[in-house]
Scaffold this motif. Structure first.
Motif, PDB file in Angstrom:
ATOM      1  N   ASP A   1       3.750  28.485 -12.464  1.00  0.00           N
ATOM      2  CA  ASP A   1       2.491  27.874 -12.894  1.00  0.00           C
ATOM      3  C   ASP A   1       2.789  26.573 -13.638  1.00  0.00           C
ATOM      4  O   ASP A   1       2.130  25.554 -13.423  1.00  0.00           O
ATOM      5  CB  ASP A   1       1.714  28.852 -13.767  1.00  0.00           C
ATOM      6  N   SER A   2       3.808  26.577 -14.492  1.00  0.00           N
ATOM      7  CA  SER A   2       4.146  25.375 -15.266  1.00  0.00           C
ATOM      8  C   SER A   2       4.671  24.251 -14.380  1.00  0.00           C
ATOM      9  O   SER A   2       4.572  23.080 -14.739  1.00  0.00           O
ATOM     10  CB  SER A   2       5.162  25.697 -16.366  1.00  0.00           C
TER      11      SER A   2
ATOM     12  N   PHE B   1      11.403  17.328 -14.749  1.00  0.00           N
ATOM     13  CA  PHE B   1      10.236  18.163 -15.034  1.00  0.00           C
ATOM     14  C   PHE B   1      10.597  19.642 -14.952  1.00  0.00           C
ATOM     15  O   PHE B   1      10.262  20.436 -15.837  1.00  0.00           O
ATOM     16  CB  PHE B   1       9.111  17.817 -14.059  1.00  0.00           C
ATOM     17  N   ALA B   2      11.301  20.034 -13.883  1.00  0.00           N
ATOM     18  CA  ALA B   2      11.695  21.444 -13.708  1.00  0.00           C
ATOM     19  C   ALA B   2      12.586  21.899 -14.861  1.00  0.00           C
ATOM     20  O   ALA B   2      12.424  23.009 -15.376  1.00  0.00           O
ATOM     21  CB  ALA B   2      12.397  21.634 -12.370  1.00  0.00           C
ATOM     22  N   LEU B   3      13.518  21.047 -15.282  1.00  0.00           N
ATOM     23  CA  LEU B   3      14.395  21.403 -16.403  1.00  0.00           C
ATOM     24  C   LEU B   3      13.596  21.567 -17.682  1.00  0.00           C
ATOM     25  O   LEU B   3      13.848  22.492 -18.465  1.00  0.00           O
ATOM     26  CB  LEU B   3      15.484  20.347 -16.583  1.00  0.00           C
ATOM     27  N   GLN B   4      12.624  20.704 -17.881  1.00  0.00           N
ATOM     28  CA  GLN B   4      11.765  20.800 -19.065  1.00  0.00           C
ATOM     29  C   GLN B   4      10.987  22.114 -19.070  1.00  0.00           C
ATOM     30  O   GLN B   4      10.685  22.659 -20.126  1.00  0.00           O
ATOM     31  CB  GLN B   4      10.805  19.605 -19.067  1.00  0.00           C
TER      32      GLN B   4
ATOM     33  N   GLY C   1      12.078  24.999 -17.894  1.00  0.00           N
ATOM     34  CA  GLY C   1      12.939  26.171 -17.995  1.00  0.00           C
ATOM     35  C   GLY C   1      13.921  26.373 -16.863  1.00  0.00           C
ATOM     36  O   GLY C   1      14.656  27.366 -16.853  1.00  0.00           O
ATOM     37  N   ALA C   2      13.954  25.472 -15.903  1.00  0.00           N
ATOM     38  CA  ALA C   2      14.927  25.568 -14.814  1.00  0.00           C
ATOM     39  C   ALA C   2      16.320  25.211 -15.339  1.00  0.00           C
ATOM     40  O   ALA C   2      16.468  24.611 -16.402  1.00  0.00           O
ATOM     41  CB  ALA C   2      14.540  24.633 -13.672  1.00  0.00           C
ATOM     42  N   THR C   3      17.332  25.569 -14.566  1.00  0.00           N
ATOM     43  CA  THR C   3      18.720  25.241 -14.877  1.00  0.00           C
ATOM     44  C   THR C   3      19.210  24.232 -13.842  1.00  0.00           C
ATOM     45  O   THR C   3      19.020  24.436 -12.641  1.00  0.00           O
ATOM     46  CB  THR C   3      19.599  26.506 -14.794  1.00  0.00           C
ATOM     47  N   LEU C   4      19.838  23.156 -14.292  1.00  0.00           N
ATOM     48  CA  LEU C   4      20.383  22.164 -13.371  1.00  0.00           C
ATOM     49  C   LEU C   4      21.625  22.738 -12.697  1.00  0.00           C
ATOM     50  O   LEU C   4      22.565  23.174 -13.372  1.00  0.00           O
ATOM     51  CB  LEU C   4      20.734  20.871 -14.111  1.00  0.00           C
TER      52      LEU C   4
END
Length: 151
Positions: free
Chosen positions: A30-31, A99-102, A104-107
């Protein structure tokens, strides 16, 4: 000898990911801006409009059971599948990764020039499902959010 059946129309309609914590995964996707549909399912299963195939989220153990596959051991290495978020420009690739990292994703791999003339990087969702974020020659993202491939 049986008669050969006519070929059905091929369709890829839903990609379902097994997740550890459905509530957290729903919040993550959703985020990212994917629009959740069929919210009547509550936290039993979640469906997101992606502009193409639907993205489904289902508790990992229940998805394994539904497919009649063992739930354990859960892989901690590459699973042989990646998802993709195709972009219209290199700048959009950088924006999507940040954006994805912000959220909560992991690079997994920083954006870089590819050997096929594109530009891509990878992130993993909270369950380790890898996403490639890319712009590539011959792959256009239309205003309809769908990918259009050159002939």
């Amino acid at each position: 000898m049986s008669k050969e059946l006519p070929a059905p129309i091929p369709r890829l309609t839903v990609i379902t990911l097994g997740v550890r914590d459905i509530r957290a995964s729903i919040a993550f996707y959703d985020s990212l801006g994917f629009s959740r549909r069929l919210k009547v399912t509550g936290e039993a299963v979640a469906f997101f409009d992606t502009g193409g195939p639907v993205l489904g989220l289902f508790p990992w153990d229940q998805l394994a059971d539904d497919a009649r596959l063992p739930d354990q051991p859960r892989p901690t290495t590459f699973r042989g599948v990646t998802l993709a978020w195709n972009c219209a420009s290199r700048e959009e690739v950088d924006t999507v990764l940040a954006f994805a990292l912000q959220k909560g994703a992991t690079l997994l791999k920083a954006a870089h020039e590819t050997d096929y003339g594109g530009y891509s990087g990878y992130f993993a969702d909270p369950d380790g499902h890898p996403w490639e974020v890319a712009v590539a020659p011959g792959v256009e993202v239309g205003d309809d959010r769908r990918v259009h491939l050159a002939e």
